[in-house]
Design an enzyme around this catalytic site. Structure first.
Site, PDB file in Angstrom:
ATOM      1  N   TYR A   1       0.847  -1.202   0.000  1.00  0.00           N
ATOM      2  CA  TYR A   1       0.000   0.000   0.000  1.00  0.00           C
ATOM      3  C   TYR A   1       0.880   1.249   0.000  1.00  0.00           C
ATOM      4  O   TYR A   1       0.697   2.155  -0.816  1.00  0.00           O
ATOM      5  CB  TYR A   1      -0.905  -0.030   1.226  1.00  0.00           C
ATOM      6  CG  TYR A   1      -1.893   1.106   1.326  1.00  0.00           C
ATOM      7  CD1 TYR A   1      -2.914   1.248   0.393  1.00  0.00           C
ATOM      8  CD2 TYR A   1      -1.819   2.021   2.371  1.00  0.00           C
ATOM      9  CE1 TYR A   1      -3.834   2.286   0.498  1.00  0.00           C
ATOM     10  CE2 TYR A   1      -2.746   3.058   2.484  1.00  0.00           C
ATOM     11  CZ  TYR A   1      -3.748   3.186   1.549  1.00  0.00           C
ATOM     12  OH  TYR A   1      -4.659   4.206   1.662  1.00  0.00           O
TER      13      TYR A   1
ATOM     14  N   GLY B   1      -1.361  -0.744  23.257  1.00  0.00           N
ATOM     15  CA  GLY B   1      -2.344   0.334  23.090  1.00  0.00           C
ATOM     16  C   GLY B   1      -1.743   1.720  23.240  1.00  0.00           C
ATOM     17  O   GLY B   1      -2.470   2.711  23.249  1.00  0.00           O
TER      18      GLY B   1
END
Ligand code: UDP
Length: 310
Positions: free
Chosen positions: A144, A206
């Site tokens: 990508y 996270g």
């Protein structure tokens, strides 16, 4: 104006078509529905809108005049481009070539949907357009990132060599209605899990950051860029940076869910931080995002709830 939008049935493409129709343009949408969904444009059927089912890696034939080509076609979620690596590279390269060729043939303007992924796992923070990036060309995300970097280079080649009026928008994380609940990106993934009171899967610990822009803000920036007198890339995104852990907790709270957070391995080459420097957009376009994260998340939750009951 008469405007061609590739990837018209996608998340951003469909919002873009709608905004162009709202301001009085005629829109020819093109999509092969590989990751797009016809339902995203079903409500545009009775307007100045047509949808051609076509793969833009093949020559694009459009009758009549065209004023702008907006090249939005591409798989755009990490799990999509992992599953469709060759299509991702082809649409970014061959697809961009065909879309630019159409713009040249019609003496039309051109806008490339580029991405913050051109900055890779950035070593500069926040990312301004002057930063060249830190991309692993052979990693799983390389298909990508490198396709979009190639697309930017090709766009500027058409500008410099053929004099095409080209623009490049580097889109940072965007969210809102018409994302696919199962496209694997953080916001829809967390919403889907929270709405079913399932475990919310945070990758890594996270602490990696992203900056989430609501779809209507992004589209407003793109419309302004079409009119701007620049061929340089422009970052469009929301500079409000949050950790992925914070987003997971916010989604659980706003859904009113009993989900717990569970931690899963961080995907390869997952950027550790991302925040746009939007000085150029502020100065050149007099643009900045206006939708607050919590309001945007609530609108998106409302959309997913409506879809679930349909
Ligand atoms: N992420 C996560 N859980 C998920 C999906 C994504 O923790 O179920 C993380 C992912 O690893 C990344 C961030 O959320 O750090 C944003 O991922 P997304 O796929 O939305 O977009 P990216 O910015 O990586 O292209």
């Amino acid at each position: 104006m008469r405007i061609v939008v590739t990837g018209a049935a996608g998340f951003i493409g469909s919002h873009l078509c709608e905004a162009l129709l709202d301001r009085g343009d005629t829109v020819v949408g093109i999509d092969n529905l590989l990751t797009g969904d016809i339902a995203n444009v079903a409500h545009l059927r009775d307007r100045a809108f047509t949808l051609m089912r076509h793969d833009v890696t093949q020559h694009i034939d459009i009758d009549g005049p065209v004023d702008f080509v907006l090249h939005w076609a591409s798989p755009a979620s990490p799990i999509d481009y992992l599953e469709l690596p060759i299509q991702t590279m082809k649409v970014g390269s061959l697809g961009t070539h065909n879309a630019l060729g159409l713009a040249l043939a019609k003496s039309a303007g051109f806008v490339l949907a580029s991405t913050s992924e051109v900055y890779g796992d950035p070593l500069e923070h926040p990312q301004s357009e002057a930063y060249w990036g830190n991309v692993n060309p052979i990693g799983p995300r390389g298909v990508y990132d490198e396709a979009k970097r190639f697309a930017e280079a090709l766009t500027l080649a058409y500008h410099r060599y053929h004099g095409v009026n080209t623009k490049i928008v580097r889109i940072f994380n965007t969210y809102g209605p018409r994302m696919r609940l199962r496209d694997g990106r953080a916001v829809p993934a967390f919403m889907s899990q929270a709405m079913q009171n399932e475990d919310v899967t945070v990758f890594g610990d996270g602490s990696q950051t992203r900056s989430f822009c609501y779809i209507t803000d992004l589209v407003a920036g793109i419309l302004r860029l079409m009119e701007a007198d620049t061929s340089d890339p422009v970052n469009i995104g929301n500079p409000h940076e949050v950790t992925i852990g914070e987003i997971a907790r916010a989604v659980i709270r706003l859904v009113g869910s009993t989900s717990r957070i569970v931690y899963r391995p961080l995907p390869v080459d997952d950027p550790k931080q991302r925040r746009p420097d939007i000085t150029r957009a502020r100065t050149l376009l007099q643009w900045e995002p206006t939708v607050d994260l919590e309001d945007g998340l609530l609108n998106t939750i409302k959309y997913f709830r409506q879809r679930a009951t349909r």
